[in-house]
Scaffold this motif. Sequence first.
Motif, PDB file in Angstrom:
ATOM      1  N   VAL A  77       0.864  -1.182   0.000  1.00  0.00           N
ATOM      2  CA  VAL A  77       0.000   0.000   0.000  1.00  0.00           C
ATOM      3  C   VAL A  77       0.901   1.232   0.000  1.00  0.00           C
ATOM      4  O   VAL A  77       1.657   1.454   0.960  1.00  0.00           O
ATOM      5  CB  VAL A  77      -0.937   0.007   1.221  1.00  0.00           C
ATOM      6  CG1 VAL A  77      -1.781   1.278   1.218  1.00  0.00           C
ATOM      7  CG2 VAL A  77      -1.813  -1.238   1.231  1.00  0.00           C
ATOM      8  N   SER A 128       1.016   5.231   0.019  1.00  0.00           N
ATOM      9  CA  SER A 128       0.230   6.460   0.240  1.00  0.00           C
ATOM     10  C   SER A 128       1.207   7.576   0.612  1.00  0.00           C
ATOM     11  O   SER A 128       2.048   7.396   1.493  1.00  0.00           O
ATOM     12  CB  SER A 128      -0.792   6.245   1.370  1.00  0.00           C
ATOM     13  OG  SER A 128      -0.155   5.922   2.582  1.00  0.00           O
ATOM     14  N   VAL A 179       0.363  -7.211   4.721  1.00  0.00           N
ATOM     15  CA  VAL A 179       0.293  -5.858   4.167  1.00  0.00           C
ATOM     16  C   VAL A 179       1.568  -5.091   4.547  1.00  0.00           C
ATOM     17  O   VAL A 179       1.953  -5.044   5.716  1.00  0.00           O
ATOM     18  CB  VAL A 179      -0.948  -5.111   4.694  1.00  0.00           C
ATOM     19  CG1 VAL A 179      -0.953  -3.666   4.185  1.00  0.00           C
ATOM     20  CG2 VAL A 179      -2.214  -5.844   4.283  1.00  0.00           C
ATOM     21  N   SER A 208       2.918  -1.270   4.280  1.00  0.00           N
ATOM     22  CA  SER A 208       2.492   0.106   3.984  1.00  0.00           C
ATOM     23  C   SER A 208       3.725   0.988   3.825  1.00  0.00           C
ATOM     24  O   SER A 208       4.605   1.026   4.700  1.00  0.00           O
ATOM     25  CB  SER A 208       1.607   0.647   5.109  1.00  0.00           C
ATOM     26  OG  SER A 208       0.443  -0.145   5.252  1.00  0.00           O
ATOM     27  N   MET A 242       4.606   4.952   3.302  1.00  0.00           N
ATOM     28  CA  MET A 242       3.928   6.242   3.444  1.00  0.00           C
ATOM     29  C   MET A 242       4.925   7.394   3.334  1.00  0.00           C
ATOM     30  O   MET A 242       6.115   7.248   3.631  1.00  0.00           O
ATOM     31  CB  MET A 242       3.225   6.311   4.803  1.00  0.00           C
ATOM     32  CG  MET A 242       2.115   5.267   4.960  1.00  0.00           C
ATOM     33  SD  MET A 242       1.655   5.002   6.692  1.00  0.00           S
ATOM     34  CE  MET A 242       3.007   3.973   7.238  1.00  0.00           C
ATOM     35  N   ARG A 296       7.227  -0.256  12.632  1.00  0.00           N
ATOM     36  CA  ARG A 296       7.053   0.967  11.849  1.00  0.00           C
ATOM     37  C   ARG A 296       8.391   1.705  11.882  1.00  0.00           C
ATOM     38  O   ARG A 296       8.804   2.207  12.922  1.00  0.00           O
ATOM     39  CB  ARG A 296       5.940   1.816  12.451  1.00  0.00           C
ATOM     40  CG  ARG A 296       5.610   3.096  11.680  1.00  0.00           C
ATOM     41  CD  ARG A 296       4.513   3.867  12.377  1.00  0.00           C
ATOM     42  NE  ARG A 296       3.231   3.184  12.289  1.00  0.00           N
ATOM     43  CZ  ARG A 296       2.305   3.476  11.380  1.00  0.00           C
ATOM     44  NH1 ARG A 296       2.525   4.434  10.492  1.00  0.00           N
ATOM     45  NH2 ARG A 296       1.154   2.816  11.358  1.00  0.00           N
TER      46      ARG A 296
END
Length: 467
Positions: A345, A347, A380, A382, A384, A458
């Motif tokens: 993903v 973004s 998933v 991510s 960002m 993260r």
Amino acid sequence: MKISLKLLLSTMVVMALALGLSGFFFVNYVFETSLDREVGQAGDESSILGFAFETAALNVPAKYSVLPDRTVEEIAQNLERGGRSANRLIRIADEQKMVLHISDGFTADEQLLQQTEPDTKSYRIIQVEDSYYVHTCAAVNALDRILYLETMKDVSDVFTERAMGFSLYRRVTLVILLIGTVIMHLIASLLTKPIRLLTKATRRMSEGDYTYRARQISHDELGQLTDDFNDMANALEENIEKLEDEIEAKEEFMGAFAHELKTPLTAIIGYADMLRSHKMDEEKSFLSANYIYTEGKRLEAMSLRLLDIIVAKREQAQRTETPASDFFDYLSEMFTEENRKMQFVFSYEEGTVWAEVNLIKTVLVNLIDNACKASEEGSVISVMGRQLEYGYQFEIADEGIGIPKEEQNKITKAFYMVDKSRARSKNGAGLGLALCAEILKIHQSELLIQSEQGKGSRIGFILGGKS
């Protein structure tokens, strides 16, 4: 020679000179004052005797127009025995300075007599054997005769007192110097104690005890020196600890590197030897060759990563201003569900990144690659991006195994792996995050890690804007 001994000796020398000179001048001042007083009294007595002689001469019968020598001698004898000072020492001479009368014990020579004129008075200090006298001489006018009256006043007591004063002052000076030596020794020891403590601390540190500190016992310049020395020792200890940590890290690096080489090389050599020395069916031959190829690729990747780390250890990056979308376009093409079996993903917010593009792409690729290795298939990932007032922030989040809190400060070390078996199974060598840390370091940035074991991680970083 110790500084305390130098301080003590120099102080004693100054004290001895000061006491000696002050004592000499003081005793001499008292002596000269007493001697002047005695000289004044001798002059007054000489004047009184002269007046008495002239008065006695006036009482001589008028039949004498000129004072006879015999009468002069009689008057002189009366003057010797008269008054409070009995047994006076006098000598009387006539106009030609011929002696007419001399007292018993009058031993002065005639030098002063020969120098005295009819209208003058004179005196001198003379020494006769062990005694001192004030010798005076004055002219006396008696019945038209000019006579010379000499006196000797014993002032030996003044000289004796001076000798006693010097003797007493020498003893007092010696006592003061002895007491002063003891006191100055204590003072010198107290003043130089900080220096001795610094010397002890220096010796202890030279022997390898870098934790030892000098005790601060004063707040003067030496106290400040002690404080500065301890600050220097703290800085030195920190630098030594850093050097020891670096040496330990290098040793760990070499050990890990040797281990990382040994494991695949042993397998490669073993499988190669099997292919060379044994006849195997096609399936086993393929598996052996595949294992050799896989381990060889891992060695190749590891050597390239090491080379990248060495290249990244430079002072500054060659930055350019680049749209953030360029990085995400690149990453979306490289990481797809088809080639990584993960759900990616992407973004991000539009913005500009001030950095060396290829190096930051390397960081992002390594972080995403680590996220993939820490996650199960289909998880998933991510990626960002966010524009900040002072720069641009990248962040990669996964749902993988996570990183224990106590190991989060170790993961940027070369060859360090949280789960070694898992990392090796996916051709990991523990060099990715070490390379990322070096690249971010020359961009004045660092990895920001948030992770909980079993709940994913993260990891991100912030690049400052163009100043």
